[in-house]
Design a protein around this motif. Structure first.
Motif, PDB file in Angstrom:
ATOM      1  N   VAL A 112       0.912  -1.817  11.924  1.00  0.00           N
ATOM      2  CA  VAL A 112       1.027  -2.014  10.589  1.00  0.00           C
ATOM      3  C   VAL A 112       1.502  -3.188  10.185  1.00  0.00           C
ATOM      4  N   ASN A 113       0.888  -4.016   9.397  1.00  0.00           N
ATOM      5  CA  ASN A 113       1.533  -5.485   8.842  1.00  0.00           C
ATOM      6  C   ASN A 113       0.915  -5.600   7.595  1.00  0.00           C
ATOM      7  N   ALA A 114       1.307  -6.682   6.918  1.00  0.00           N
ATOM      8  CA  ALA A 114       0.940  -6.949   5.628  1.00  0.00           C
ATOM      9  C   ALA A 114      -0.506  -7.269   5.189  1.00  0.00           C
ATOM     10  N   LYS A 115      -1.297  -7.049   6.089  1.00  0.00           N
ATOM     11  CA  LYS A 115      -2.912  -6.955   5.876  1.00  0.00           C
ATOM     12  C   LYS A 115      -3.331  -5.648   5.914  1.00  0.00           C
ATOM     13  N   THR A 116      -2.515  -4.815   6.314  1.00  0.00           N
ATOM     14  CA  THR A 116      -2.953  -3.217   6.722  1.00  0.00           C
ATOM     15  C   THR A 116      -3.198  -2.440   5.310  1.00  0.00           C
ATOM     16  N   ARG A 117      -4.327  -1.643   5.535  1.00  0.00           N
ATOM     17  CA  ARG A 117      -4.603  -0.846   4.560  1.00  0.00           C
ATOM     18  C   ARG A 117      -4.202   0.639   5.049  1.00  0.00           C
ATOM     19  N   LEU A 118      -3.224   1.247   4.511  1.00  0.00           N
ATOM     20  CA  LEU A 118      -2.600   2.322   5.197  1.00  0.00           C
ATOM     21  C   LEU A 118      -2.818   3.512   4.474  1.00  0.00           C
ATOM     22  N   GLY A 132       6.067   1.353   5.100  1.00  0.00           N
ATOM     23  CA  GLY A 132       4.662   0.690   4.965  1.00  0.00           C
ATOM     24  C   GLY A 132       4.767  -0.497   3.884  1.00  0.00           C
ATOM     25  N   ARG A 133       5.236   0.289   2.682  1.00  0.00           N
ATOM     26  CA  ARG A 133       5.507  -0.834   1.404  1.00  0.00           C
ATOM     27  C   ARG A 133       6.399  -2.025   1.759  1.00  0.00           C
ATOM     28  N   VAL A 134       7.501  -1.953   2.604  1.00  0.00           N
ATOM     29  CA  VAL A 134       8.509  -2.869   2.986  1.00  0.00           C
ATOM     30  C   VAL A 134       7.722  -3.742   3.929  1.00  0.00           C
ATOM     31  N   LEU A 135       6.860  -3.262   4.672  1.00  0.00           N
ATOM     32  CA  LEU A 135       6.214  -4.185   5.652  1.00  0.00           C
ATOM     33  C   LEU A 135       5.176  -4.953   4.784  1.00  0.00           C
ATOM     34  N   GLY A 136       4.637  -4.771   3.852  1.00  0.00           N
ATOM     35  CA  GLY A 136       3.820  -5.295   2.948  1.00  0.00           C
ATOM     36  C   GLY A 136       2.342  -4.768   3.175  1.00  0.00           C
ATOM     37  N   VAL A 185     -11.200   7.374   0.087  1.00  0.00           N
ATOM     38  CA  VAL A 185     -10.302   6.155   0.481  1.00  0.00           C
ATOM     39  C   VAL A 185     -11.154   4.989  -0.004  1.00  0.00           C
ATOM     40  N   ASP A 186     -12.416   4.822   0.286  1.00  0.00           N
ATOM     41  CA  ASP A 186     -13.299   3.721   0.057  1.00  0.00           C
ATOM     42  C   ASP A 186     -13.059   3.353  -1.624  1.00  0.00           C
ATOM     43  N   ALA A 187     -13.112   4.343  -2.115  1.00  0.00           N
ATOM     44  CA  ALA A 187     -12.951   4.070  -3.697  1.00  0.00           C
ATOM     45  C   ALA A 187     -11.531   3.561  -4.029  1.00  0.00           C
ATOM     46  N   HIS A 188     -10.444   3.804  -3.452  1.00  0.00           N
ATOM     47  CA  HIS A 188      -9.204   3.058  -3.533  1.00  0.00           C
ATOM     48  C   HIS A 188      -9.034   1.860  -3.027  1.00  0.00           C
ATOM     49  N   PHE A 189      -9.525   1.742  -1.445  1.00  0.00           N
ATOM     50  CA  PHE A 189      -9.306   0.252  -1.077  1.00  0.00           C
ATOM     51  C   PHE A 189     -10.408  -0.526  -1.015  1.00  0.00           C
ATOM     52  N   GLN A 190     -11.688  -0.075  -1.617  1.00  0.00           N
ATOM     53  CA  GLN A 190     -12.871  -0.685  -1.650  1.00  0.00           C
ATOM     54  C   GLN A 190     -13.084  -1.114  -0.240  1.00  0.00           C
ATOM     55  N   GLY A 191     -13.170  -0.228   0.528  1.00  0.00           N
ATOM     56  CA  GLY A 191     -13.433  -0.286   2.069  1.00  0.00           C
ATOM     57  C   GLY A 191     -12.436   1.011   2.753  1.00  0.00           C
ATOM     58  N   ALA A 192     -12.646   0.917   4.116  1.00  0.00           N
ATOM     59  CA  ALA A 192     -12.066   1.952   4.670  1.00  0.00           C
ATOM     60  C   ALA A 192     -10.707   1.665   4.986  1.00  0.00           C
ATOM     61  N   ALA A 193      -9.857   2.598   5.607  1.00  0.00           N
ATOM     62  CA  ALA A 193      -8.380   2.439   5.898  1.00  0.00           C
ATOM     63  C   ALA A 193      -8.398   1.897   7.522  1.00  0.00           C
ATOM     64  N   ASP A 194      -7.450   0.630   7.676  1.00  0.00           N
ATOM     65  CA  ASP A 194      -7.383   0.297   8.854  1.00  0.00           C
ATOM     66  C   ASP A 194      -6.276   1.320   9.642  1.00  0.00           C
ATOM     67  N   VAL A 195      -5.252   1.895   9.086  1.00  0.00           N
ATOM     68  CA  VAL A 195      -4.563   2.686   9.763  1.00  0.00           C
ATOM     69  C   VAL A 195      -4.370   3.986   9.164  1.00  0.00           C
ATOM     70  N   ILE A 196      -4.822   5.226   9.595  1.00  0.00           N
ATOM     71  CA  ILE A 196      -4.394   6.448   8.777  1.00  0.00           C
ATOM     72  C   ILE A 196      -3.450   7.188   9.928  1.00  0.00           C
ATOM     73  N   PHE A 197      -2.468   7.643   9.020  1.00  0.00           N
ATOM     74  CA  PHE A 197      -1.505   8.451   9.847  1.00  0.00           C
ATOM     75  C   PHE A 197      -1.241   9.832   9.160  1.00  0.00           C
ATOM     76  N   ASP A 198      -1.826  10.864  10.152  1.00  0.00           N
ATOM     77  CA  ASP A 198      -1.975  12.098   9.840  1.00  0.00           C
ATOM     78  C   ASP A 198      -0.748  12.814  10.296  1.00  0.00           C
ATOM     79  N   THR A 199       0.041  13.262   9.211  1.00  0.00           N
ATOM     80  CA  THR A 199       1.258  13.959   9.456  1.00  0.00           C
ATOM     81  C   THR A 199       1.183  15.493   9.632  1.00  0.00           C
TER      82      THR A 199
END
Length: 319
Positions: free
Chosen positions: A137-143, A160-164, A200-214
């Protein structure tokens, strides 16, 4: 010293309040006066026998914050915090007045955190940090964090927010969504699994780069919501440990699944993690924990029972 201890596993009746000698640190170790110790669900599961490698008799407890009273001169009198796979499993843990650990297995406590606040963060934050780091996860990640209202999920959103990263939580109920909104996080309310990709697509206007399922229940649905070359991190599974994975869709996207297990990391590795993200608290980039329930160690048996029954408050045992 006052301590909680169990000499067998299988039920919480095995746990007792006892008096034990103050432990003596070996060469290269520190003696810590425990000021606060977190109570995690894994501590309860340990007494119930879910970790067959635990050696007995054992004082449980993974997370702690305290003061070094014996050990290397550089650490004497220092406020420290820590966690790891050894305390409570292979050596006596933090649910006691005193604790010994390798000197390299503790980190200096951030000044912004009280002892109770620091003791509440070990397992949830190291788990979340490991998931984000290993998922790149970095500043370009949709998480997307599924279960963003839980201890690990909320830590992942904050880190994640701190990492951008662009962060999005996923929760079960509208009131949980409102709570995340109050903390400044966008979120969705989970519905049918087949609807996740569209949400997810509606929010990110695309898919998620990383999905963390807890939660352990959304791995199959996450594949459809995943971007090309995406990563799905998991920390839980259904009771039987099995899940039906749409592998065709996963490999066509070049996707990968990353298993996250905090019990793979010893105290030294965890101390390094605590140093890495602990500075964010002193820099004002991470909010200080609130809503903690501080309880005397002498009432620890009752607190264990409450966690076993599903109590969600973060309980801190105060020796």
């Amino acid at each position: 010293m006052n301590a909680l201890q169990f000499s067998r596993t299988g039920d919480l009746a095995a746990l007792a309040c006892v008096e034990l000698p103050v432990p003596v640190p070996a060469d290269g170790e520190v003696l810590i006066e425990v000021k606060a110790a977190g109570l995690n669900p894994s501590d309860v599961k340990n007494v119930l026998g879910r970790f067959p490698y635990t050696t007995l008799p054992r004082v449980p407890g993974r997370d702690f914050a305290g003061v070094v009273v014996e050990g290397p001169q550089a650490l004497l009198g220092k406020a420290v915090w820590g966690t790891g796979k050894e305390p409570g499993f292979f050596r006596d843990g933090s649910h006691a007045r005193w604790l010994t650990l390798p000197a390299s297995g503790v980190a200096l406590k951030p000044a912004a955190l009280s002892f109770a606040q620091a003791a509440s963060l070990g397992v949830p934050y190291t788990t979340a940090w490991d998931a984000l780091q290993r998922s790149q996860v970095n500043a370009k990640t949709r998480l997307l964090v599924i279960g963003g209202n839980g201890a690990v999920g909320s830590a992942a959103l904050a880190l994640g927010r701190v990492l951008g990263a662009q962060v999005l939580g996923a929760v079960r109920r509208p009131e949980q969504q409102q709570a995340l909104a109050a903390d400044g996080f966008d979120s969705i309310v989970l519905g049918q699994p087949e609807a996740l990709a569209g949400q997810v697509d509606a929010h990110f206007q695309g898919a998620a780069d990383v999905i963390f399922d807890t939660t352990g229940f959304w791995l199959p649905a996450s594949v459809a919501a995943l971007a090309t070359w995406g990563r799905i991190a998991i920390i839980a599974a259904p009771v039987d440990g099995q899940v039906q994975l749409p592998s065709l869709a996963l490999y066509r996207k070049g996707g990968s699944v990353v298993g996250i297990n905090s019990l793979l990391y010893d105290c030294q590795a965890c101390a390094a993690m605590l140093d890495q993200f602990g500075r964010f608290f002193d820099q004002g980039l991470l909010a200080l924990p609130t809503g903690l329930v501080e309880s005397p160690l002498s009432e620890g048996l009752a607190r264990y029972a409450e966690v076993n029954e599903g109590r969600s408050d973060k309980i801190i045992l105060m020796p």
